[in-house]
Design a protein around this motif. Structure first.
Motif, PDB file in Angstrom:
ATOM      1  N   PHE A  84     -27.915  -3.069 -51.325  1.00 35.77           N
ATOM      2  CA  PHE A  84     -27.199  -3.654 -50.200  1.00 35.77           C
ATOM      3  C   PHE A  84     -26.029  -4.520 -50.664  1.00 35.77           C
ATOM      4  O   PHE A  84     -26.002  -4.986 -51.806  1.00 35.77           O
ATOM      5  N   GLY A  85     -25.109  -4.760 -49.755  1.00 38.71           N
ATOM      6  CA  GLY A  85     -23.966  -5.595 -50.083  1.00 38.71           C
ATOM      7  C   GLY A  85     -24.346  -7.010 -50.436  1.00 38.71           C
ATOM      8  O   GLY A  85     -23.593  -7.706 -51.141  1.00 38.71           O
ATOM      9  N   PHE A  86     -25.500  -7.467 -49.972  1.00 35.65           N
ATOM     10  CA  PHE A  86     -25.958  -8.838 -50.246  1.00 35.65           C
ATOM     11  C   PHE A  86     -26.945  -8.887 -51.411  1.00 35.65           C
ATOM     12  O   PHE A  86     -27.576  -9.918 -51.657  1.00 35.65           O
ATOM     13  N   SER A  87     -27.104  -7.788 -52.148  1.00 32.09           N
ATOM     14  CA  SER A  87     -28.127  -7.695 -53.191  1.00 32.09           C
ATOM     15  C   SER A  87     -27.639  -8.240 -54.528  1.00 32.09           C
ATOM     16  O   SER A  87     -26.434  -8.311 -54.790  1.00 32.09           O
ATOM     17  N   PRO A  88     -28.559  -8.601 -55.422  1.00 34.05           N
ATOM     18  CA  PRO A  88     -28.171  -8.971 -56.788  1.00 34.05           C
ATOM     19  C   PRO A  88     -27.435  -7.847 -57.512  1.00 34.05           C
ATOM     20  O   PRO A  88     -26.609  -8.112 -58.384  1.00 34.05           O
ATOM     21  N   THR A  89     -27.713  -6.597 -57.154  1.00 30.11           N
ATOM     22  CA  THR A  89     -27.015  -5.473 -57.776  1.00 30.11           C
ATOM     23  C   THR A  89     -25.520  -5.551 -57.493  1.00 30.11           C
ATOM     24  O   THR A  89     -24.689  -5.425 -58.410  1.00 30.11           O
ATOM     25  N   LEU A  90     -25.168  -5.725 -56.230  1.00 31.34           N
ATOM     26  CA  LEU A  90     -23.744  -5.816 -55.890  1.00 31.34           C
ATOM     27  C   LEU A  90     -23.128  -7.100 -56.417  1.00 31.34           C
ATOM     28  O   LEU A  90     -21.945  -7.123 -56.790  1.00 31.34           O
ATOM     29  N   ASP A  91     -23.898  -8.169 -56.468  1.00 33.34           N
ATOM     30  CA  ASP A  91     -23.391  -9.411 -57.066  1.00 33.34           C
ATOM     31  C   ASP A  91     -23.027  -9.173 -58.530  1.00 33.34           C
ATOM     32  O   ASP A  91     -21.993  -9.668 -59.014  1.00 33.34           O
ATOM     33  N   ALA A  92     -23.869  -8.426 -59.251  1.00 33.33           N
ATOM     34  CA  ALA A  92     -23.588  -8.147 -60.660  1.00 33.33           C
ATOM     35  C   ALA A  92     -22.355  -7.260 -60.818  1.00 33.33           C
ATOM     36  O   ALA A  92     -21.589  -7.418 -61.768  1.00 33.33           O
ATOM     37  N   LEU A  93     -22.148  -6.338 -59.903  1.00 33.25           N
ATOM     38  CA  LEU A  93     -20.957  -5.492 -59.953  1.00 33.25           C
ATOM     39  C   LEU A  93     -19.690  -6.322 -59.782  1.00 33.25           C
ATOM     40  O   LEU A  93     -18.677  -6.092 -60.433  1.00 33.25           O
ATOM     41  N   ARG A  94     -19.746  -7.302 -58.893  1.00 32.39           N
ATOM     42  CA  ARG A  94     -18.559  -8.105 -58.572  1.00 32.39           C
ATOM     43  C   ARG A  94     -18.390  -9.309 -59.498  1.00 32.39           C
ATOM     44  O   ARG A  94     -17.415 -10.052 -59.347  1.00 32.39           O
TER      45      ARG A  94
END
Length: 616
Positions: free
Chosen positions: A537-547
């Motif tokens: 999800f856009g609010f996930s740690p995965t997307l946080d790590a990408l950004r």
């Protein structure tokens, strides 16, 4: 199919134990009910596990409210018309008869004897909740055509906003139920009882398994197209319910409903717990299907100076796929997506599809797709991809899914450099002061442990109007786990659920972020586009790590929050597919094109999305 799991039915050993499967008997009798015997609320108790589990009970009174007479989990629901005063104790229970159809009819008043058991749909290890039931049952009928207990109406007023008790992954089974405080407790306290949802709005379209999702609270995080938005880990949307039917499909066909449609009137039946989604209304009455008029979207055509890059999960596409799907995908790419310049594809299977025969090439699959696009009036797309090692990248067994590029050579060019294969990592180099890839196409860190049983990112170097464009297509590891451990279910007995699959995706995101940084170390204004099915999800740690560190940003974040979705799972509209861009892309325009996820008739379970980048 990303976060979806197999629909294979699983019955626990306890539920099938031959010592519990006694042939039921019935005989009409006018014998009075015992004055001091156990009743259903005594069996259910005030927690999720029966206080009488494993014990025999005799002459439990109740009225048959519904019958399931097909499959391997046949039986009937029994409800006590004389409830106690405790809202935490259910008055309904399932009487399991296995493969034997029970010779009972709705409205029969019975006294039932049997053994109390807890059955975990999907197995106890799945993390789901259990269903309290009677097994090895026998019964005596005391009356026919008895009045059924009234249904409990599920609504915004009766289903609490708070979702579940528990903290730090706690097993909530022993906890006393608080049905006025938590949605999951409300449902558990109604397990086996007749419930109803009035004028229910559909939030999850009818599936091929004849089920759909509705909401008992249409005001709960609505999307503009009639769905329910999953916008954060604390936004469970507990008013969602799955609906299946106990009605004769010949006389009462299951509705083919899209998101935003309505089941007008009452949808009612006993409340059950299902392996694939949790609490489920087994409908003995279905509201009338009213079409909400949902239409498939079309994005606008891109301008001459705009670079259009799209991502599309084509869901296990191979030459074994029916030809109609290729035509529908082509029509969607040409008409609904306006023929993007570059398309990142996910779930492209090998040339023999699910046949596990060692084939890894996908040329036939991609040839068939590009030919269908040209036939639909689209551009003469070319493609690039790298064959994976056999059975190394997860997905449907034998399918060898991978990511691939389509591109329109009339608009963009592809820079081919030899050296890319399944195991050789692509490196960022410098050529004439510009970043360049050592191999194009090439795979990003394919040997790293983070990509175990998962697709490897595909990097390609393009040129648009003379400027280099670096594109990385992705399909991160599944929430379902695949060969690895998957996430605990949202509606399960561990709260909040542990996301076992998340750490792998976070590590994958870190590797991709580092690769983008390598490009930007050579040229901070380099134009990088990375996208695909990130399974998060856009609010996930995965997307946080990408950004992280500003290497990438999400153009989706400029959409209104209620429009940030392109996938529907268990009635929740959510986002698994993303396109992210480097600062060198400026301020791209982003569009999620809703053509699949909200529709009963869908070409893929994912909606595609497109970003348009204007070069300075």
């Amino acid at each position: 199919m990303s976060s979806r799991t197999s629909r294979t039915c699983a019955i626990t050993v306890a539920a099938l134990c031959s010592s519990l499967l006694l042939v039921p008997s019935s005989a009409v009798s006018a014998a009075p009910l015992p004055a001091d015997g156990q009743r259903i609320h005594d069996i259910q108790g005030s927690s999720r596990i029966s206080p009488l589990v494993g014990k025999e009970v005799t002459d439990v009174p109740g009225v048959v409210t519904a019958v399931r007479d097909s499959g391997s989990a046949r039986g009937f629901w029994l409800q006590d018309p004389k409830p106690d005063d405790d809202p935490a104790t259910s008055e309904g229970i399932y009487v399991f008869t296995g493969e034997e159809s029970p010779d009972v009819t709705v409205g029969d008043a019975l006294r039932v004897s049997g053994k109390v058991a807890e059955y975990y749909p999907g197995g106890e290890e799945s993390g789901g909740q259990s269903v309290t039931q009677l097994t090895g049952a026998s019964w005596t009928a005391t009356a026919r055509e008895a009045e059924l207990p009234a249904t409990f109406r599920l609504s915004a007023d009766s289903v609490p906003d708070r979702y579940a008790p528990g903290a730090d992954g706690e097993n909530i089974e022993p906890l006393t139920l608080h049905p006025k405080k938590y949605a999951l407790d409300r449902y558990e306290a109604l397990e086996g009882m007749r419930v109803a949802v009035e004028d229910a709005r559909v939030t999850g379209a009818t599936s091929s398994y004849d089920d759909l999702w509705v909401t008992a609270d249409p005001r709960q995080n609505p999307t503009p197209r009639g769905g329910t938005l999953y916008g954060g880990y604390d936004q469970h949307n507990g008013a969602r319910l799955k609906v299946t039917s106990l009605l004769d499909p010949e006389k009462s066909p299951f509705p083919r409903a899209n998101v935003g449609d309505t089941l007008s009137g009452a949808t009612a039946g006993p409340l059950d717990y299902d392996q694939f989604g949790g609490y489920t209304v087994r409908a003995t009455a279905l509201g009338e299907h009213e079409d909400g008029g949902l239409e498939r979207e079309r994005t606008r055509p891109h301008e001459k100076d705009e670079l259009a890059v799209a991502t599309y999960n084509v869901e296990n596409l191979s030459p074994r796929t029916e030809p109609e799907k290729f035509d529908q995908l082509a029509e969607g790419l040409v008409t609904n997506l306006a023929s993007p310049d570059i398309v990142m594809l996910e779930e492209v299977q090998d040339d023999t599809g699910p046949d596990d025969d060692g084939t890894v090439s996908a040329g036939k699959t991609l040839d068939q797709l590009t030919e269908a696009i040209a036939k639909a009036g689209g551009p003469a797309y070319e493609y690039r991809q790298i064959d994976p090692e056999d059975k190394a990248d997860g997905g449907q067994p034998g399918g060898n899914i991978r990511v691939a590029f389509l591109y329109n050579p009339e608009r963009v060019s592809f820079t081919d450099r030899e050296g890319g294969d399944a195991t050789t990592p692509v490196e960022v180099t410098e050529r004439d002061g510009e970043p360049a890839l050592s191999a194009s196409p090439g795979r990003v860190t394919p040997q790293d442990d983070a990509w175990e049983a998962s697709r490897k990112p595909l990097a390609g170097e393009f040129r648009f109007q003379g400027r280099p464009v670096f594109v990385v297509a992705n399909h991160f590891s599944s929430k379902g786990g695949g060969d690895l451990e998957g996430d605990q279910p949202m509606e399960g007995r561990f709260q909040p659920p542990t996301r076992h699959s998340e750490p792998q995706r976070v590590e994958q995101a870190k590797l991709l972020n580092s690769f983008v940084r390598d490009i930007r170390d050579v040229d901070p204004e380099a134009l990088v586009v990375t996208g695909g099915d990130f399974n998060d999800f856009g609010f996930s740690p995965t997307l946080d790590a990408l950004r992280s560190g500003g290497a990438l940003t999400s153009p989706m974040d400029r959409l209104p929050e209620e429009e940030r979705y392109g996938y529907v799972f268990n009635g929740n509209s959510q986002t698994l597919d993303h396109i992210l861009t480097s600062p060198g892309a400026g301020t791209p325009e982003y569009d999620i094109v809703h053509v699949n996820a909200e529709f009963a008739d869908q070409t893929s379970d994912h909606d595609p999305s497109v970003t348009r980048i204007t070069l300075p």
